[in-house]
Design a protein around this motif. Sequence first.
Motif, short mmCIF file in Angstrom:
data_model
loop_
_atom_site.label_atom_id
_atom_site.label_comp_id
_atom_site.label_asym_id
_atom_site.label_seq_id
_atom_site.Cartn_x
_atom_site.Cartn_y
_atom_site.Cartn_z
N MET A 192 0.84 -1.19 0.00
CA MET A 192 0.00 0.00 0.00
C MET A 192 0.88 1.24 0.00
O MET A 192 1.88 1.31 0.72
N MET A 193 0.52 2.20 -0.81
CA MET A 193 1.30 3.42 -0.96
C MET A 193 1.49 4.15 0.36
O MET A 193 2.57 4.65 0.66
N GLU A 194 0.43 4.20 1.18
CA GLU A 194 0.55 4.90 2.46
C GLU A 194 1.66 4.31 3.32
O GLU A 194 2.41 5.05 3.96
N GLN A 195 1.77 2.99 3.32
CA GLN A 195 2.82 2.34 4.11
C GLN A 195 4.20 2.68 3.56
O GLN A 195 5.14 2.90 4.32
N GLU A 196 4.33 2.74 2.25
CA GLU A 196 5.61 3.10 1.64
C GLU A 196 5.99 4.54 1.99
O GLU A 196 7.16 4.82 2.28
N ILE A 197 5.02 5.43 2.01
CA ILE A 197 5.28 6.83 2.38
C ILE A 197 5.64 6.91 3.86
O ILE A 197 6.56 7.64 4.24
N LEU A 198 4.96 6.15 4.70
CA LEU A 198 5.31 6.10 6.12
C LEU A 198 6.76 5.67 6.31
O LEU A 198 7.49 6.24 7.12
N THR A 199 7.18 4.68 5.55
CA THR A 199 8.55 4.19 5.64
C THR A 199 9.54 5.29 5.26
O THR A 199 10.56 5.49 5.96
N ILE A 200 9.26 6.02 4.19
CA ILE A 200 10.13 7.13 3.79
C ILE A 200 10.19 8.18 4.90
O ILE A 200 11.28 8.65 5.26
N LEU A 201 9.04 8.52 5.47
CA LEU A 201 9.01 9.53 6.54
C LEU A 201 9.76 9.05 7.77
O LEU A 201 10.43 9.85 8.45
N GLN A 202 9.66 7.77 8.09
CA GLN A 202 10.39 7.24 9.24
C GLN A 202 11.89 7.26 9.01
O GLN A 202 12.66 7.41 9.95
N THR A 229 -0.91 15.16 5.73
CA THR A 229 -0.88 13.81 6.30
C THR A 229 -0.33 12.84 5.25
O THR A 229 -0.21 13.19 4.08
N VAL A 230 -0.04 11.63 5.68
CA VAL A 230 0.39 10.59 4.74
C VAL A 230 -0.70 10.35 3.71
O VAL A 230 -0.42 10.18 2.52
N VAL A 231 -1.95 10.37 4.14
CA VAL A 231 -3.07 10.16 3.24
C VAL A 231 -3.11 11.24 2.16
O VAL A 231 -3.31 10.95 0.98
N ILE A 262 10.45 9.82 15.77
CA ILE A 262 9.07 10.19 16.09
C ILE A 262 8.11 9.13 15.56
O ILE A 262 8.35 8.52 14.53
N ASP A 263 7.04 8.90 16.30
CA ASP A 263 6.01 7.96 15.86
C ASP A 263 5.11 8.65 14.83
O ASP A 263 4.66 9.77 15.05
N ILE A 264 4.88 7.96 13.73
CA ILE A 264 4.08 8.51 12.64
C ILE A 264 3.02 7.50 12.25
O ILE A 264 3.29 6.30 12.19
N ASN A 265 1.80 7.99 11.98
CA ASN A 265 0.77 7.14 11.39
C ASN A 265 0.17 7.87 10.21
O ASN A 265 0.55 9.00 9.91
N GLU A 266 -0.77 7.25 9.54
CA GLU A 266 -1.33 7.82 8.32
C GLU A 266 -2.03 9.16 8.53
O GLU A 266 -2.15 9.94 7.61
#
Length: 81
Positions: A1-11, A63-65, A17-21
């Motif tokens: 899922m694209m959102e998860q890939e973007i979360l990984t880049i942001l992390q 947001t990630v979304v 820092i903790d990040i969610n969508e």
Amino acid sequence: MMEQEILTILQEINPYIDINEESLLLKEEIIDSTGILVLITELEQKYKIEISFEKLQLENFQTVVSVAKMVRSLMREKNDN
């Protein structure tokens, strides 16, 4: 899922820092202006898109979304051309 890939880049950009969508990326200071530039570069390379100056609006990076929505839109535009 694209959102998860973007979360990984942001992390990778900000591993402390903790990040969610739904995290507010700018308001919660998850990324700063330099982080946005890194994110744009990563997104352009990963998804083979170009994020134009017109797309550099705060609403596209809230947001990630919202980032994923912008990337999907750019991918559709690219495929339509």
